[in-house]
Design a protein around this motif. Structure first.
Motif, PDB file in Angstrom:
ATOM      1  N   ARG A 157     -85.524  39.432-108.210  1.00  0.00           N
ATOM      2  CA  ARG A 157     -85.815  38.037-107.833  1.00  0.00           C
ATOM      3  C   ARG A 157     -87.099  37.944-107.052  1.00  0.00           C
ATOM      4  NH1 ARG A 157     -80.371  38.777-107.411  1.00  0.00           N
ATOM      5  NH2 ARG A 157     -79.152  37.410-108.706  1.00  0.00           N
ATOM      6  N   CYS A 208     -80.897  33.041-111.438  1.00  0.00           N
ATOM      7  CA  CYS A 208     -82.320  32.794-111.693  1.00  0.00           C
ATOM      8  C   CYS A 208     -82.472  31.511-112.509  1.00  0.00           C
ATOM      9  CB  CYS A 208     -82.932  33.951-112.461  1.00  0.00           C
ATOM     10  SG  CYS A 208     -82.983  35.501-111.555  1.00  0.00           S
ATOM     11  N   ALA A 257     -74.468  37.037-118.689  1.00  0.00           N
ATOM     12  CA  ALA A 257     -74.772  37.803-117.478  1.00  0.00           C
ATOM     13  C   ALA A 257     -76.085  37.329-116.863  1.00  0.00           C
ATOM     14  CB  ALA A 257     -74.845  39.293-117.794  1.00  0.00           C
ATOM     15  N   ALA A 258     -77.064  37.027-117.707  1.00  0.00           N
ATOM     16  CA  ALA A 258     -78.348  36.532-117.208  1.00  0.00           C
ATOM     17  C   ALA A 258     -78.180  35.178-116.510  1.00  0.00           C
ATOM     18  CB  ALA A 258     -79.348  36.413-118.355  1.00  0.00           C
ATOM     19  N   ILE A 306     -85.436  39.735-115.634  1.00  0.00           N
ATOM     20  CA  ILE A 306     -84.181  40.396-116.015  1.00  0.00           C
ATOM     21  C   ILE A 306     -84.490  41.386-117.122  1.00  0.00           C
ATOM     22  CG2 ILE A 306     -81.904  40.069-117.064  1.00  0.00           C
ATOM     23  CD1 ILE A 306     -81.838  37.322-115.653  1.00  0.00           C
ATOM     24  N   VAL A 351     -77.741  45.495-116.924  1.00  0.00           N
ATOM     25  CA  VAL A 351     -78.494  44.260-116.713  1.00  0.00           C
ATOM     26  C   VAL A 351     -79.075  44.328-115.314  1.00  0.00           C
ATOM     27  CG1 VAL A 351     -78.402  41.742-116.650  1.00  0.00           C
ATOM     28  CG2 VAL A 351     -76.921  43.004-118.231  1.00  0.00           C
ATOM     29  N   TYR A 352     -80.399  44.513-115.238  1.00  0.00           N
ATOM     30  CA  TYR A 352     -81.098  44.600-113.960  1.00  0.00           C
ATOM     31  C   TYR A 352     -81.819  43.294-113.678  1.00  0.00           C
ATOM     32  CZ  TYR A 352     -80.469  49.658-113.860  1.00  0.00           C
ATOM     33  OH  TYR A 352     -79.941  50.928-113.819  1.00  0.00           O
ATOM     34  N   VAL A 353     -81.859  42.912-112.408  1.00  0.00           N
ATOM     35  CA  VAL A 353     -82.543  41.688-112.018  1.00  0.00           C
ATOM     36  C   VAL A 353     -83.429  41.946-110.808  1.00  0.00           C
ATOM     37  CG1 VAL A 353     -80.635  40.859-110.551  1.00  0.00           C
ATOM     38  CG2 VAL A 353     -82.249  39.217-111.521  1.00  0.00           C
ATOM     39  N   CYS A 393     -88.533  35.538-111.130  1.00  0.00           N
ATOM     40  CA  CYS A 393     -87.316  36.279-111.483  1.00  0.00           C
ATOM     41  C   CYS A 393     -87.468  36.929-112.852  1.00  0.00           C
ATOM     42  CB  CYS A 393     -86.121  35.326-111.481  1.00  0.00           C
ATOM     43  SG  CYS A 393     -84.554  36.188-111.590  1.00  0.00           S
ATOM     44  N   LEU A 451     -77.093  44.118-111.930  1.00  0.00           N
ATOM     45  CA  LEU A 451     -76.227  42.939-111.929  1.00  0.00           C
ATOM     46  C   LEU A 451     -74.866  43.264-112.543  1.00  0.00           C
ATOM     47  CD1 LEU A 451     -76.159  39.901-111.275  1.00  0.00           C
ATOM     48  CD2 LEU A 451     -77.064  39.496-113.555  1.00  0.00           C
ATOM     49  N   THR A 452     -74.876  43.923-113.686  1.00  0.00           N
ATOM     50  CA  THR A 452     -73.632  44.274-114.374  1.00  0.00           C
ATOM     51  C   THR A 452     -73.953  45.226-115.508  1.00  0.00           C
ATOM     52  OG1 THR A 452     -71.609  43.358-115.365  1.00  0.00           O
ATOM     53  CG2 THR A 452     -73.678  42.361-116.050  1.00  0.00           C
ATOM     54  N   SER A 469     -76.968  35.379-113.019  1.00  0.00           N
ATOM     55  CA  SER A 469     -77.881  36.000-112.050  1.00  0.00           C
ATOM     56  C   SER A 469     -78.343  35.023-110.980  1.00  0.00           C
ATOM     57  CB  SER A 469     -79.107  36.562-112.775  1.00  0.00           C
ATOM     58  OG  SER A 469     -79.947  35.504-113.216  1.00  0.00           O
TER      59      SER A 469
END
Length: 119
Positions: A119, A22, A16-17, A66, A115-117, A64, A90-91, A20
């Motif tokens: 940027r 990033c 998942a990362a 995560i 999963v937070y991102v 970035c 993100l998911t 992203s």
């Protein structure tokens, strides 16, 4: 095979990362502290509490970032972000932590990790 996928949280979080977009993100995790996540993401993986993860993700000019936030800590994470622009969700990755699979009542411990991102 789908059942086995539920036990592979760290690879799915790392995937998942990568999705992203990033290039060289920094990482933090709250509530999920599996050693394999360190090796699949970054050896500088931070393991703060929810408030620390909110400060990490909100850090100005840091590139970035995560954050993997287990559902049990998500309300505290969001509360610590109060008044700030929320990071993008993100998911969500759901599964079983194999090293902590059985809780005190001998039931499987199912995790739900956001999963937070930023940027």
């Amino acid at each position: 095979l789908p059942l086995l996928k539920a036990f592979n949280l760290s690879p799915r979080l790392a995937e998942a990362a990568r999705a992203s977009g990033c290039a060289n993100p920094e990482f933090a995790t709250v509530g999920y502290r599996e050693p394999s996540l360190v090796f699949l993401t970054d050896t500088k993986l931070l393991m703060p509490d929810a408030a620390g993860a909110a400060a990490f993700i909100d850090k100005e000019g840091a590139g970035c970032r995560i954050a993997f936030i287990e559902k049990a800590a998500e309300a505290d994470f969001r509360a610590a972000l109060q008044g700030k622009t929320a990071p993008a969700l993100l998911t969500r990755v759901r599964g079983v932590n194999i090293n902590a699979a059985l809780d005190k009542q001998r039931k499987l411990r199912v995790l739900d990790i956001a999963v937070y991102v930023r940027r």
